[in-house]
Motif scaffolding. Sequence first.
Motif, PDB file in Angstrom:
ATOM      1  N   LEU A  33       0.903  -1.316   0.029  1.00  0.00           N
ATOM      2  CA  LEU A  33       0.140   0.110  -0.076  1.00  0.00           C
ATOM      3  C   LEU A  33       0.846   1.328  -0.124  1.00  0.00           C
ATOM      4  O   LEU A  33       1.984   1.361   0.468  1.00  0.00           O
ATOM      5  CB  LEU A  33      -1.005   0.191   1.287  1.00  0.00           C
ATOM      6  N   GLU A  34       0.300   2.510  -0.451  1.00  0.00           N
ATOM      7  CA  GLU A  34       1.085   3.393  -0.649  1.00  0.00           C
ATOM      8  C   GLU A  34       0.985   4.277   0.902  1.00  0.00           C
ATOM      9  O   GLU A  34      -0.114   3.980   1.301  1.00  0.00           O
ATOM     10  CB  GLU A  34       0.664   4.439  -1.582  1.00  0.00           C
ATOM     11  N   MET A  35       2.205   4.778   1.205  1.00  0.00           N
ATOM     12  CA  MET A  35       2.458   5.556   2.549  1.00  0.00           C
ATOM     13  C   MET A  35       2.501   6.826   2.376  1.00  0.00           C
ATOM     14  O   MET A  35       3.271   7.153   1.552  1.00  0.00           O
ATOM     15  CB  MET A  35       3.066   4.479   3.275  1.00  0.00           C
ATOM     16  N   ASP A  36       2.063   7.879   3.185  1.00  0.00           N
ATOM     17  CA  ASP A  36       2.568   9.057   3.346  1.00  0.00           C
ATOM     18  C   ASP A  36       4.107   9.130   4.060  1.00  0.00           C
ATOM     19  O   ASP A  36       4.236   8.097   4.901  1.00  0.00           O
ATOM     20  CB  ASP A  36       1.576   9.934   4.400  1.00  0.00           C
ATOM     21  N   PRO A  37       4.856  10.108   3.600  1.00  0.00           N
ATOM     22  CA  PRO A  37       6.241  10.105   4.132  1.00  0.00           C
ATOM     23  C   PRO A  37       6.207  10.090   5.640  1.00  0.00           C
ATOM     24  O   PRO A  37       5.328  10.805   6.454  1.00  0.00           O
ATOM     25  CB  PRO A  37       6.666  11.503   3.657  1.00  0.00           C
ATOM     26  N   ILE A  38       7.214   9.386   6.364  1.00  0.00           N
ATOM     27  CA  ILE A  38       7.418   9.447   7.594  1.00  0.00           C
ATOM     28  C   ILE A  38       8.933  10.057   8.091  1.00  0.00           C
ATOM     29  O   ILE A  38       9.744   9.436   7.424  1.00  0.00           O
ATOM     30  CB  ILE A  38       7.334   8.187   8.356  1.00  0.00           C
TER      31      ILE A  38
END
Length: 238
Positions: free
Chosen positions: A110-115
């Motif tokens: 799944l695509e994730m927002d930057p951390i």
Amino acid sequence: MPEIPTGKGAGRRTDRDLKVRVKTARKRKLSSTLWLERQLNDPYVARARAEGYKSRAAFKLIELNEKYKLLRKGMRVVDLGAAPGGWSQVAAGVTGSTDEHPLIVGIDYLEMDPIPGVILLQKDFTEDDAPQMLIDALGGHRPDLVMSDMASPTTGHRATDHLRIMHLVEIAADFAIQVLNPGGAFIAKVFQGGTEHQLLHDLKRNFNSTFHAKPPSSRSNSAEAYLVAKGFKGRQEE
């Protein structure tokens, strides 16, 4: 003028009174309505939102770490099934990982927002080239902790769901045994009902200690639990 309540208990509202009820919309399934109602009434969801975590799952790792001392400053970590990123967030904070010197690598299809402080790979971990991509992302270094919150979509058939998640755990455990630094640790989500005998045998042979745990933030009506293995000995051959 509205009547003012009087008598014993007047003016007080119980937890049951305060519980949010969600009406079933015309196009929303009952299961979706129940999930939404559970989310709205879950104190860990509210805490995650208030404290800036990606998900309530962050508290599971926090609680496991408090009990088993899995994370420490400067260690390298691989997060399997990382989305939406709560475990990676916790790991980055404890280890001191930064964008300039990243110590955490997370992977999920799944695509994730930057951390901040985390390298994220959008990739199915079960694909053949995924393990090497993770090691490359760590600059060729071995990790000190491999953690897996991976789970396959549930079918509602407990035996089938157990087999599916155990397959993911076995893949994750094999990866951990292949790549961990001596002294390292492994955490993985399992379903209650027993860890497969061969997997537990392999972990006990390769780690000094193994545990089953259910952190307080894991919902009481959920069959999930966590397998923790500490003190990697280095890969032990049969």
